[in-house]
Scaffold this active site. Structure first.
Site, PDB file in Angstrom:
ATOM      1  N   SER A 132      53.724  35.778  48.745  1.00 22.44           N
ATOM      2  CA  SER A 132      53.167  35.305  48.473  1.00 22.44           C
ATOM      3  C   SER A 132      52.806  35.747  46.765  1.00 22.44           C
ATOM      4  CB  SER A 132      52.190  35.601  48.515  1.00 22.44           C
ATOM      5  OG  SER A 132      50.587  35.586  48.195  1.00 22.44           O
ATOM      6  N   SER A 181      57.901  31.451  53.941  1.00 24.02           N
ATOM      7  CA  SER A 181      59.001  30.817  54.939  1.00 24.02           C
ATOM      8  C   SER A 181      59.790  32.330  54.778  1.00 24.02           C
ATOM      9  CB  SER A 181      60.152  29.952  54.420  1.00 24.02           C
ATOM     10  OG  SER A 181      59.894  30.003  53.526  1.00 24.02           O
TER      11      SER A 181
HETATM   12  P1  ADP Z   1      53.172  31.539  45.466  1.00 21.57           P
HETATM   13  O1  ADP Z   1      52.814  30.179  45.572  1.00 21.57           O
HETATM   14  O2  ADP Z   1      54.383  31.894  45.101  1.00 21.57           O
HETATM   15  O3  ADP Z   1      51.927  31.740  45.943  1.00 21.57           O
HETATM   16  P2  ADP Z   1      51.461  31.375  43.309  1.00 21.57           P
HETATM   17  O4  ADP Z   1      52.595  29.496  42.093  1.00 21.57           O
HETATM   18  O5  ADP Z   1      50.307  30.737  43.131  1.00 21.57           O
HETATM   19  O6  ADP Z   1      52.665  32.112  43.697  1.00 21.57           O
HETATM   20  O7  ADP Z   1      51.598  32.592  41.493  1.00 21.57           O
HETATM   21  C1  ADP Z   1      52.362  32.789  40.715  1.00 21.57           C
HETATM   22  C2  ADP Z   1      51.524  33.937  39.465  1.00 21.57           C
HETATM   23  O8  ADP Z   1      52.671  34.611  38.574  1.00 21.57           O
HETATM   24  C3  ADP Z   1      50.626  32.777  38.307  1.00 21.57           C
HETATM   25  O9  ADP Z   1      49.495  33.151  38.479  1.00 21.57           O
HETATM   26  C4  ADP Z   1      51.902  32.448  37.228  1.00 21.57           C
HETATM   27  O10 ADP Z   1      50.986  32.019  36.288  1.00 21.57           O
HETATM   28  C5  ADP Z   1      52.582  33.935  37.208  1.00 21.57           C
HETATM   29  N1  ADP Z   1      53.448  33.877  36.984  1.00 21.57           N
HETATM   30  C6  ADP Z   1      53.480  34.390  35.444  1.00 21.57           C
HETATM   31  N2  ADP Z   1      55.274  34.764  35.035  1.00 21.57           N
HETATM   32  C7  ADP Z   1      56.198  33.514  36.254  1.00 21.57           C
HETATM   33  C8  ADP Z   1      56.939  32.716  35.945  1.00 21.57           C
HETATM   34  N3  ADP Z   1      58.001  33.145  35.071  1.00 21.57           N
HETATM   35  N4  ADP Z   1      57.240  31.964  36.828  1.00 21.57           N
HETATM   36  C9  ADP Z   1      56.763  31.706  37.995  1.00 21.57           C
HETATM   37  N5  ADP Z   1      55.249  32.496  37.721  1.00 21.57           N
HETATM   38  C10 ADP Z   1      55.224  33.045  36.909  1.00 21.57           C
END
Ligand code: ADP
Length: 196
Positions: free
Chosen positions: A36, A108
């Site tokens: 997450s 997953s």
């Molecule tokens: P998940 O869906 O895996 O729970 P999210 O996409 O909701 O994760 O959250 C990831 C967070 O990390 C977001 O706030 C995003 O802006 C931040 N982030 C920072 N750097 C990156 C990167 N290089 N790639 C993806 N997300 C990033």
């Protein structure tokens, strides 16, 4: 036989080939696994935008549209996690067979769950993408405040805190978000799916 009659029979439900012909694209599932807060949704949103710019129809499946709807009766026990993934994979398969690029964003957390999804969707339609972000980074981001709640014991069986995340053994792609800006992750996924 009329031209295209094998694709568009008048007396049968139309198959995958006919739908892909209509959409002028091929269906595939991009299965993102990771903790997450690792970046699955962020990358999915950017991937969907990049594909839309190429005129490609997509569907993102994630906790927001699955756990609140079709799987609203499921929790996070081992049995429920398995049923959660089974239903998601069946839904993804329907979209893939409709010719849609289906982007699945689910923690997953175990190899067994990922193997289940791959088996249901079919190996040739399945691209497993491991979004590799250290737990400490995910926890610091704590996008939804869930890690804080899990640490306080307000959420049980939270992956990374008191439930295991097994490192994917054989993913098609590993995206280390510490080194990859979102756009680069998207480019890597695009290359992979177009090569398929
Ligand atoms: P998940 O869906 O895996 O729970 P999210 O996409 O909701 O994760 O959250 C990831 C967070 O990390 C977001 O706030 C995003 O802006 C931040 N982030 C920072 N750097 C990156 C990167 N290089 N790639 C993806 N997300 C990033």
């Amino acid at each position: 036989m009329q031209p295209n009659e094998h694709l568009f029979p008048t007396d049968k439900i139309r198959g995958r080939e006919a739908k892909e012909y209509l959409l002028k694209q091929k269906g595939i599932a991009v299965w993102m696994t990771g903790l997450s807060g690792s970046g699955k949704t962020t990358i999915a949103v950017a991937l969907e935008k990049a594909l839309a710019e190429k005129g490609i129809l997509t569907q993102v499946l994630d906790g927001d549209n699955i756990r609140t709807g079709i799987n609203s009766n499921l929790g996070f026990s081992a049995t429920d996690r398995t049923e959660n993934i089974r239903r998601i994979a069946e839904v993804a398969r329907l979209f893939v067979h409709c010719g849609v690029v289906t982007i699945c964003c689910f923690v997953s957390p175990t190899e067994k769950l990922r193997r289940t999804a791959k088996k249901i969707i079919g190996a040739s339609d399945f691209v497993e993408v491991y979004i590799k972000t250290a737990l400490a980074v995910c926890e610091e981001r704590d996008v939804k405040g869930l890690y804080a709640k899990a640490r306080k014991g307000e959420i049980k069986d939270f992956t990374g805190v008191d439930a295991v995340f097994e490192t994917p053994l054989n993913p098609d792609l590993i995206l280390v978000t510490r080194h990859l800006p979102v756009e680069e992750s998207v480019d890597i996924i695009l290359k992979k799916i177009f090569s398929k």
